[in-house]
Scaffold this motif. Sequence first.
Motif, PDB file in Angstrom:
ATOM      1  N   THR A 140       0.576  -1.313  -0.054  1.00 25.39           N
ATOM      2  CA  THR A 140       0.033  -0.180   0.001  1.00 25.39           C
ATOM      3  C   THR A 140       1.124   1.252  -0.027  1.00 25.39           C
ATOM      4  O   THR A 140       1.517   1.067   0.888  1.00 25.39           O
ATOM      5  CB  THR A 140      -1.100   0.051   1.393  1.00 25.39           C
ATOM      6  OG1 THR A 140      -1.368  -1.318   1.266  1.00 25.39           O
ATOM      7  CG2 THR A 140      -2.111   1.325   1.085  1.00 25.39           C
ATOM      8  N   GLY A 141       0.843   2.491  -0.802  1.00 26.45           N
ATOM      9  CA  GLY A 141       1.710   3.441  -0.741  1.00 26.45           C
ATOM     10  C   GLY A 141       0.627   4.644  -1.084  1.00 26.45           C
ATOM     11  O   GLY A 141       1.709   5.155  -0.854  1.00 26.45           O
ATOM     12  N   GLU A 142      -0.468   4.997  -1.253  1.00 25.94           N
ATOM     13  CA  GLU A 142      -0.702   6.505  -1.262  1.00 25.94           C
ATOM     14  C   GLU A 142      -1.538   5.511   0.412  1.00 25.94           C
ATOM     15  O   GLU A 142      -3.061   5.364   0.083  1.00 25.94           O
ATOM     16  CB  GLU A 142      -1.603   6.502  -2.123  1.00 25.94           C
ATOM     17  CG  GLU A 142       0.457   7.027  -3.022  1.00 25.94           C
ATOM     18  CD  GLU A 142      -0.298   7.530  -3.932  1.00 25.94           C
ATOM     19  OE1 GLU A 142      -1.093   8.462  -4.542  1.00 25.94           O
ATOM     20  OE2 GLU A 142       0.304   7.040  -5.670  1.00 25.94           O
ATOM     21  N   CYS A 143      -2.422   7.128   1.235  1.00 23.75           N
ATOM     22  CA  CYS A 143      -3.509   7.357   1.993  1.00 23.75           C
ATOM     23  C   CYS A 143      -3.422   7.928   1.204  1.00 23.75           C
ATOM     24  O   CYS A 143      -3.374   9.243   2.026  1.00 23.75           O
ATOM     25  CB  CYS A 143      -3.598   6.793   2.965  1.00 23.75           C
ATOM     26  SG  CYS A 143      -4.128   8.120   4.437  1.00 23.75           S
ATOM     27  N   TRP A 144      -5.160   8.639  -0.036  1.00 20.69           N
ATOM     28  CA  TRP A 144      -5.523  10.271  -0.122  1.00 20.69           C
ATOM     29  C   TRP A 144      -6.747  10.504   1.041  1.00 20.69           C
ATOM     30  O   TRP A 144      -7.534   9.987   1.332  1.00 20.69           O
ATOM     31  CB  TRP A 144      -6.463   9.734  -1.671  1.00 20.69           C
ATOM     32  CG  TRP A 144      -5.532   9.296  -2.435  1.00 20.69           C
ATOM     33  CD1 TRP A 144      -4.318   8.990  -2.276  1.00 20.69           C
ATOM     34  CD2 TRP A 144      -5.790   9.609  -3.885  1.00 20.69           C
ATOM     35  NE1 TRP A 144      -3.394   8.772  -3.693  1.00 20.69           N
ATOM     36  CE2 TRP A 144      -5.140   8.921  -4.526  1.00 20.69           C
ATOM     37  CE3 TRP A 144      -6.762   9.951  -4.647  1.00 20.69           C
ATOM     38  CZ2 TRP A 144      -4.961   9.353  -5.635  1.00 20.69           C
ATOM     39  CZ3 TRP A 144      -7.447   9.988  -5.901  1.00 20.69           C
ATOM     40  CH2 TRP A 144      -5.857  10.096  -6.866  1.00 20.69           C
ATOM     41  N   GLY A 145      -6.594  11.247   1.750  1.00 16.63           N
ATOM     42  CA  GLY A 145      -6.732  11.518   3.632  1.00 16.63           C
ATOM     43  C   GLY A 145      -7.576  12.663   3.337  1.00 16.63           C
ATOM     44  O   GLY A 145      -8.819  11.846   3.934  1.00 16.63           O
ATOM     45  N   ILE A 146      -7.598  13.209   2.478  1.00 16.58           N
ATOM     46  CA  ILE A 146      -8.593  14.266   1.883  1.00 16.58           C
ATOM     47  C   ILE A 146      -8.654  14.481   0.402  1.00 16.58           C
ATOM     48  O   ILE A 146      -7.513  15.214  -0.447  1.00 16.58           O
ATOM     49  CB  ILE A 146      -8.026  15.310   2.401  1.00 16.58           C
ATOM     50  CG1 ILE A 146      -8.742  15.932   4.366  1.00 16.58           C
ATOM     51  CG2 ILE A 146      -9.527  16.545   2.506  1.00 16.58           C
ATOM     52  CD1 ILE A 146      -8.044  16.689   4.643  1.00 16.58           C
ATOM     53  N   SER A 147      -9.366  13.761  -0.104  1.00 18.68           N
ATOM     54  CA  SER A 147      -9.687  14.013  -1.600  1.00 18.68           C
ATOM     55  C   SER A 147     -11.198  13.867  -1.982  1.00 18.68           C
ATOM     56  O   SER A 147     -11.927  13.088  -1.575  1.00 18.68           O
ATOM     57  CB  SER A 147      -9.381  12.438  -2.476  1.00 18.68           C
ATOM     58  OG  SER A 147      -9.580  12.322  -3.834  1.00 18.68           O
ATOM     59  N   ALA A 148     -11.533  15.069  -3.261  1.00 18.55           N
ATOM     60  CA  ALA A 148     -12.368  14.656  -3.771  1.00 18.55           C
ATOM     61  C   ALA A 148     -12.251  14.103  -5.375  1.00 18.55           C
ATOM     62  O   ALA A 148     -13.249  14.798  -6.361  1.00 18.55           O
ATOM     63  CB  ALA A 148     -13.185  16.206  -3.593  1.00 18.55           C
ATOM     64  N   HIS A 149     -11.226  13.390  -5.685  1.00 14.74           N
ATOM     65  CA  HIS A 149     -10.699  13.567  -6.987  1.00 14.74           C
ATOM     66  C   HIS A 149     -11.471  11.467  -7.134  1.00 14.74           C
ATOM     67  O   HIS A 149     -11.886  11.280  -5.959  1.00 14.74           O
ATOM     68  CB  HIS A 149      -9.355  13.243  -6.862  1.00 14.74           C
ATOM     69  CG  HIS A 149      -8.338  13.821  -8.435  1.00 14.74           C
ATOM     70  ND1 HIS A 149      -9.012  11.687  -9.493  1.00 14.74           N
ATOM     71  CD2 HIS A 149      -8.445  13.796  -9.000  1.00 14.74           C
ATOM     72  CE1 HIS A 149      -8.275  11.957 -10.271  1.00 14.74           C
ATOM     73  NE2 HIS A 149      -7.683  13.177 -10.627  1.00 14.74           N
ATOM     74  N   PRO A 150     -12.029  11.782  -8.438  1.00 11.67           N
ATOM     75  CA  PRO A 150     -12.853  10.993  -8.913  1.00 11.67           C
ATOM     76  C   PRO A 150     -12.400   9.155  -8.684  1.00 11.67           C
ATOM     77  O   PRO A 150     -13.046   8.410  -8.623  1.00 11.67           O
ATOM     78  CB  PRO A 150     -13.463  11.359 -10.083  1.00 11.67           C
ATOM     79  CG  PRO A 150     -12.888  12.140 -10.750  1.00 11.67           C
ATOM     80  CD  PRO A 150     -11.720  12.886 -10.145  1.00 11.67           C
ATOM     81  N   ASN A 151     -10.718   9.687  -8.976  1.00 15.55           N
ATOM     82  CA  ASN A 151      -9.702   8.158  -8.863  1.00 15.55           C
ATOM     83  C   ASN A 151      -9.905   7.696  -7.415  1.00 15.55           C
ATOM     84  O   ASN A 151      -9.316   6.304  -6.731  1.00 15.55           O
ATOM     85  CB  ASN A 151      -8.464   8.482  -9.313  1.00 15.55           C
ATOM     86  CG  ASN A 151      -8.771   8.590 -10.472  1.00 15.55           C
ATOM     87  OD1 ASN A 151      -9.276   7.960 -11.755  1.00 15.55           O
ATOM     88  ND2 ASN A 151      -7.558   9.065 -11.467  1.00 15.55           N
ATOM     89  N   GLY A 152     -10.648   8.562  -6.611  1.00 18.21           N
ATOM     90  CA  GLY A 152     -10.617   8.125  -4.740  1.00 18.21           C
ATOM     91  C   GLY A 152     -11.376   9.133  -3.740  1.00 18.21           C
ATOM     92  O   GLY A 152     -10.311   9.565  -3.076  1.00 18.21           O
ATOM     93  N   PRO A 153     -12.542   9.201  -3.679  1.00 18.17           N
ATOM     94  CA  PRO A 153     -12.937  10.667  -2.960  1.00 18.17           C
ATOM     95  C   PRO A 153     -12.884   9.911  -1.460  1.00 18.17           C
ATOM     96  O   PRO A 153     -13.708   8.824  -1.731  1.00 18.17           O
ATOM     97  CB  PRO A 153     -14.167  10.956  -3.391  1.00 18.17           C
ATOM     98  CG  PRO A 153     -15.188   9.872  -3.993  1.00 18.17           C
ATOM     99  CD  PRO A 153     -13.472   9.086  -4.637  1.00 18.17           C
ATOM    100  N   SER A 154     -13.438  10.763  -0.982  1.00 14.36           N
ATOM    101  CA  SER A 154     -12.385  10.450   0.330  1.00 14.36           C
ATOM    102  C   SER A 154     -14.467  10.040   1.114  1.00 14.36           C
ATOM    103  O   SER A 154     -15.212  11.360   0.713  1.00 14.36           O
ATOM    104  CB  SER A 154     -12.450  11.657   1.838  1.00 14.36           C
ATOM    105  OG  SER A 154     -10.738  11.851   1.224  1.00 14.36           O
ATOM    106  N   LYS A 155     -14.960   9.228   1.689  1.00 12.03           N
ATOM    107  CA  LYS A 155     -15.876   9.943   2.379  1.00 12.03           C
ATOM    108  C   LYS A 155     -16.635  10.296   4.015  1.00 12.03           C
ATOM    109  O   LYS A 155     -15.512  10.349   4.563  1.00 12.03           O
ATOM    110  CB  LYS A 155     -17.093   8.404   2.862  1.00 12.03           C
ATOM    111  CG  LYS A 155     -17.179   7.940   1.767  1.00 12.03           C
ATOM    112  CD  LYS A 155     -18.127   6.441   1.829  1.00 12.03           C
ATOM    113  CE  LYS A 155     -18.394   5.887   0.430  1.00 12.03           C
ATOM    114  NZ  LYS A 155     -18.773   4.916   0.338  1.00 12.03           N
TER     115      LYS A 155
END
Length: 318
Positions: free
Chosen positions: A35-50
Amino acid sequence: MYNEPIFLKPVFKDRIWGGTKLREAFSYEIPSETTGECWGISAHPNGPSKVLNGPLEGKTLDQVWDEHAELFGNQEGEEFPLLVKILDAKTDLSVQVHPDDSYAQKVEGEPYGKTECWYVIDCEPGAELVYGHHAKSKSEFEQMVAENRWDDLLRTVPIQPGDFVYVPNGTIHAIGTGTMILETQQSSDVTYRVYDYDRRDTEGNTRELHIEKSIEVAMIPHEDAKFEPVESTIDGLKKTKLIQENYFTVYRWELDGPSEQYENRAYLLVSVLSGEGEITTDGGISLIKKGDHFIIPSTVKQFSLDGNVECIVSHPTV
């Protein structure tokens, strides 16, 4: 009125260069041993946070951005502008470069290019980054790439925990082995690989390179970006403004005791790197701890903090 922090559930990304430090350092439940990345705050379509709390619980950040502009100061723009990640580089990332907004829009059909910055959370002794190159002209750059003269072309710099690195679009760069960083960037996933060490994935395939596009967008010759951190202290909170540039302003907050805060910003993005404490707003008391990611919305102007925590905090520069 929404009067509490908006806590977010991270999204994790498997990467060929990833490892397990996101689990070891932050107690995250990671999906794999690479696991290389934690997208902590993201609204990007490739990985939006909930959203994890309050009346918006279960909604993704892009939905909140679209439906509740008042939480973001009614800022203009169809897309949420920033993305905050934590990266675990067990091995070297590819040598890469990112385009500016106009190139990303014209060539990729994406709303943003990618300017980013890194705060070094931890790294192994002797760790290095690729930052820039030694070519004096585009023709020299092309020749060095064609001849695989990577040691001659690429510029490496040593790093240690607590370092801050600004990476404007067009900068040739790579995060090195044994490094964990927090990255604040434009909300973009456009990356052009220049060199990937000829490594192969689990199926024996090399990853795609983007030599022509890389040469088109690269800064040649390289120039180091200039910035000057500024420190201030309010009660028990030491703020270091690490950078203020066109897309984002980034701070390191070091809290040691109670502190009253008034923020005249549209909103703040907060990632807790160490410690634990609490934030008090009109909506009540929220506990914060290492590994948390949350947004202080525009509707919360005044709040108090207490505890002992280190955070990276950012907001769009307007």
